[in-house]
Design a protein around this motif. Structure first.
Motif, mmCIF file in Angstrom:
data_model
loop_
_atom_site.group_PDB
_atom_site.id
_atom_site.type_symbol
_atom_site.label_atom_id
_atom_site.label_comp_id
_atom_site.label_asym_id
_atom_site.label_seq_id
_atom_site.Cartn_x
_atom_site.Cartn_y
_atom_site.Cartn_z
ATOM 1 N N ASP A 24 0.856 -1.180 0.000
ATOM 2 C CA ASP A 24 0.000 0.000 0.000
ATOM 3 C C ASP A 24 0.896 1.234 0.000
ATOM 4 O O ASP A 24 1.550 1.524 1.013
ATOM 5 N N PRO A 25 0.968 1.975 -1.131
ATOM 6 C CA PRO A 25 1.771 3.199 -1.134
ATOM 7 C C PRO A 25 1.220 4.215 -0.138
ATOM 8 O O PRO A 25 0.003 4.371 -0.010
ATOM 9 N N ILE A 26 2.121 4.875 0.578
ATOM 10 C CA ILE A 26 1.738 5.940 1.510
ATOM 11 C C ILE A 26 2.251 7.280 0.992
ATOM 12 O O ILE A 26 1.511 8.259 0.948
ATOM 13 N N VAL A 27 3.534 7.319 0.608
ATOM 14 C CA VAL A 27 4.174 8.544 0.123
ATOM 15 C C VAL A 27 4.918 8.221 -1.161
ATOM 16 O O VAL A 27 5.667 7.243 -1.217
ATOM 17 N N THR A 28 4.689 9.030 -2.180
ATOM 18 C CA THR A 28 5.469 8.959 -3.411
ATOM 19 C C THR A 28 5.894 10.375 -3.768
ATOM 20 O O THR A 28 5.232 11.347 -3.375
ATOM 21 N N PRO A 29 6.985 10.531 -4.501
ATOM 22 C CA PRO A 29 7.427 11.886 -4.861
ATOM 23 C C PRO A 29 6.325 12.655 -5.591
ATOM 24 O O PRO A 29 5.637 12.116 -6.463
ATOM 25 N N GLN A 30 6.174 13.908 -5.216
ATOM 26 C CA GLN A 30 5.166 14.772 -5.830
ATOM 27 C C GLN A 30 5.792 15.816 -6.748
ATOM 28 O O GLN A 30 5.095 16.437 -7.548
ATOM 29 N N THR A 31 7.107 16.028 -6.610
ATOM 30 C CA THR A 31 7.836 16.953 -7.480
ATOM 31 C C THR A 31 9.129 16.272 -7.927
ATOM 32 O O THR A 31 9.562 15.274 -7.330
ATOM 33 N N ASP A 32 9.756 16.815 -8.950
ATOM 34 C CA ASP A 32 10.960 16.200 -9.521
ATOM 35 C C ASP A 32 12.136 16.128 -8.551
ATOM 36 O O ASP A 32 13.003 15.277 -8.692
ATOM 37 N N ASP A 33 12.176 17.008 -7.550
ATOM 38 C CA ASP A 33 13.311 17.012 -6.630
ATOM 39 C C ASP A 33 13.082 16.144 -5.387
ATOM 40 O O ASP A 33 13.956 16.044 -4.535
ATOM 41 N N GLN A 34 11.932 15.496 -5.274
ATOM 42 C CA GLN A 34 11.673 14.619 -4.125
ATOM 43 C C GLN A 34 12.095 13.190 -4.439
ATOM 44 O O GLN A 34 11.969 12.739 -5.578
ATOM 45 N N ARG A 35 12.597 12.473 -3.410
ATOM 46 C CA ARG A 35 13.096 11.112 -3.594
ATOM 47 C C ARG A 35 12.407 10.086 -2.696
ATOM 48 O O ARG A 35 12.545 8.900 -2.898
ATOM 49 N N ALA A 36 11.713 10.514 -1.654
ATOM 50 C CA ALA A 36 11.205 9.601 -0.627
ATOM 51 C C ALA A 36 10.012 8.786 -1.111
ATOM 52 O O ALA A 36 9.116 9.300 -1.781
#
Length: 136
Positions: A24-36
């Motif tokens: 179950d995904p909780i957090v995925t990158p929302q902008t190009d500079d995010q990695r978590a």
């Protein structure tokens, strides 16, 4: 600010997750500079991952059941709810549920510069790997 819609639960592929393992995904990158990336992962009793490693390492927070983690030196540890295990970048390992109980953990990792190399999947673990062997 925005509330993100829930993502569907997926059954992970058998080649990399022998047994039944749901994500179950909780957090995925929302902008190009995010990695978590953060996900809740649930393992059926005895289910496991194949050997693998992560370019930037990984944190796993156990929320339910007993988790088994193993490394190539044969060390296998059981981790219990409320405990976090850290796996260093490039450290080959597996995660699994102990026999007889479901296990759930929250997986936290960062994408590599080339997202295709974030996780490198290797061969399936053996029953001997799962049980652990004398690392001495």
């Amino acid at each position: 600010m925005k509330i993100l819609p829930p993502q569907p639960t997926t059954l992970n592929p058998d080649e990399q997750f022998p047994g039944q393992v749901w994500l179950d995904p909780i957090v995925t990158p929302q902008t190009d500079d995010q990695r978590a990336t953060v996900a809740k992962v649930r393992f059926a009793p005895g289910a496991r991952t194949a050997w693998h490693h992560h370019a930037r390492g990984q944190f796993l927070y156990v929320t339910q059941g007993v988790a088994r983690f193993g490394t190539r030196d044969g060390k296998v540890v059981d981790v219990h709810p409320g405990q976090t295990i850290y796996l260093a970048p490039g450290e080959e390992h597996f995660h699994a549920a102990a026999e007889g109980s479901f296990m759930e953990h929250v997986a936290i990792l960062e994408a590599a510069d080339d997202p295709a190399t974030t996780t490198t999947w290797l061969e399936r673990i053996t029953d001997e790997d799962y049980a652990g062997r004398d690392a001495g």
